[in-house]
Design an enzyme around this catalytic site. Structure first.
Site, PDB file in Angstrom:
ATOM      1  N   LYS A  53       0.841  -1.204   0.000  1.00  0.00           N
ATOM      2  CA  LYS A  53       0.000   0.000   0.000  1.00  0.00           C
ATOM      3  C   LYS A  53       0.878   1.257   0.000  1.00  0.00           C
ATOM      4  O   LYS A  53       0.555   2.249  -0.655  1.00  0.00           O
ATOM      5  CB  LYS A  53      -0.938  -0.003   1.220  1.00  0.00           C
ATOM      6  CG  LYS A  53      -2.053  -1.045   1.107  1.00  0.00           C
ATOM      7  CD  LYS A  53      -2.786  -1.269   2.422  1.00  0.00           C
ATOM      8  CE  LYS A  53      -3.813  -2.397   2.287  1.00  0.00           C
ATOM      9  NZ  LYS A  53      -4.434  -2.779   3.570  1.00  0.00           N
ATOM     10  N   GLN A  97      -4.178  -1.601  10.087  1.00  0.00           N
ATOM     11  CA  GLN A  97      -4.163  -2.885   9.377  1.00  0.00           C
ATOM     12  C   GLN A  97      -4.713  -4.014  10.262  1.00  0.00           C
ATOM     13  O   GLN A  97      -4.240  -4.227  11.376  1.00  0.00           O
ATOM     14  CB  GLN A  97      -2.723  -3.203   8.920  1.00  0.00           C
ATOM     15  CG  GLN A  97      -2.596  -4.468   8.110  1.00  0.00           C
ATOM     16  CD  GLN A  97      -3.334  -4.386   6.762  1.00  0.00           C
ATOM     17  OE1 GLN A  97      -3.188  -3.418   6.021  1.00  0.00           O
ATOM     18  NE2 GLN A  97      -4.114  -5.398   6.443  1.00  0.00           N
ATOM     19  N   ASP A 120     -10.878   2.978   5.283  1.00  0.00           N
ATOM     20  CA  ASP A 120     -11.183   1.549   5.250  1.00  0.00           C
ATOM     21  C   ASP A 120     -12.693   1.330   5.284  1.00  0.00           C
ATOM     22  O   ASP A 120     -13.167   0.240   4.946  1.00  0.00           O
ATOM     23  CB  ASP A 120     -10.562   0.864   6.489  1.00  0.00           C
ATOM     24  CG  ASP A 120      -9.521  -0.162   6.106  1.00  0.00           C
ATOM     25  OD1 ASP A 120      -9.440  -0.508   4.913  1.00  0.00           O
ATOM     26  OD2 ASP A 120      -8.797  -0.610   7.012  1.00  0.00           O
TER      27      ASP A 120
END
Ligand code: NAD
Length: 293
Positions: A53, A97, A120
């Protein structure tokens, strides 16, 4: 033989679109977009996802910061980092994450991220906005990437039977909402570990999406002739020929299904790159909200 959907190519064209958009916006007095990654511990998959990412962020022109916390970090310590990133006017986007170690609450952590930085899309606020079909919702990146694949591959969704195997907050639930929303208009069934007659339900699907996390969950007898099959699963199976000692496979028996369906995503190179691309898209959207307000 089915068309094998090239997720890498679709993701690349999205990256290019975002890079051009940022270049067109660029001016000397405008800061760059910035995404903050928070990683807890050294889970090898998380290390690899975050580094990918960061690499793509740099290619597009997005600044990224990485905060690595020890596996033993407490919830108040993690919250305090999130609070400081929430308050930082130079940070547009925050990504914690997953998975987090079991002593931490993923739900509390996701809800702690300010909704306008929650790229997210896992917070209650953004999931609620998605449910209300509010265009300002940040939609979870994997479901958003799957819908983008479906659209860009020219798959008809209106009135079609879409079956999703998996009911997680990360994939199944938001994907179900996306597929049924107005304009997409699929008839959605969500299956899970307690579903009876999984084979029969799947065999009715025009679009079949597997997000289980178990290799070979979808076999050819579960797939309708001509269906579009999207394989979300990422499973590491031991492989002596690979230097890493493993290879990645999805949830679908690819070799068995490929001659029966009309389109299929491979693993790797299908949904995975689209998840990263949609994260970039959400980050650019968050940036525009912050700098163009
Ligand atoms: P999860 O473990 O939270 O959910 C799995 C779901 O599968 C559950 O809802 C469960 O009810 C269902 N399930 C389990 N066994 C089943 C069975 N025998 N029959 C029917 N349903 C069953 O997992 P998740 O976070 O949703 O991820 C699912 C998979 O997708 C994993 O392999 C994960 O690595 C992968 N994933 C990939 C991406 C990507 O970018 N490609 C992103 C997120 C997750």
């Amino acid at each position: 033989m089915a068309e094998i959907i090239d997720g890498n190519a679709i993701a690349k064209s999205l990256h290019e679109e975002l890079r051009s958009e940022l270049l067109a916006m660029g001016s000397a007095d405008l800061r760059k977009p910035c995404v903050a990654f928070v990683r807890v511990g050294e889970n090898p998959a998380s290390v690899s996802y975050v580094s990918k990412k960061q690499k793509v962020s740099a290619e597009i022109g997005i600044e990224s910061r990485l905060h690595v916390l020890p596996e033993s970090v407490s919830q108040p310590e993690l919250n305090s980092l999130i609070d400081s990133l929430n308050a930082d006017d130079n940070v547009d986007a925050i990504l914690v994450q997953a998975p987090l170690p079991p002593h931490l609450s993923e739900r509390d952590t996701f809800n702690r991220v300010r909704p306008d930085k929650d790229v997210d899309g896992f917070s209650a606020a953004n999931l609620g906005l998605l449910c209300q079909e509010d265009a300002s919702a940040f939609v979870a990146c994997t479901p958003a990437g799957i819908l983008e694949i479906i659209k860009r591959s020219g798959v008809e969704t209106r009135g079609k039977n879409a079956v999703v195997i998996g009911r997680s907050i990360i994939v199944g639930k938001p994907l179900g909402l996306l597929l049924m929303r107005k304009g997409v208009d699929a008839t959605v069934s969500i299956c899970h570990s307690r579903t009876e007659n999984l084979r029969e339900i799947c065999a009715r699907a025009d679009i079949l999406i597997a997000a289980v996390g178990r290799p070979m969950t979808v076999s050819a007898d579960m797939v309708k002739e001509g269906a579009c099959v999207i394989d979300v699963g990422i499973n590491r199976v031991p492989c002596a020929e690979k230097k890493s000692g493993y290879r990645l496979v999805g949830d679908v028996d690819f070799d068995g299904v490929v001659s029966k369906c009309s389109k299929i995503t491979p693993v790797p190179g299908g949904v995975g790159p689209m998840t990263v691309a949609m994260l970039m898209k959400n980050t650019v959207a968050a940036y525009k909200r912050h700098v163009l307000k």
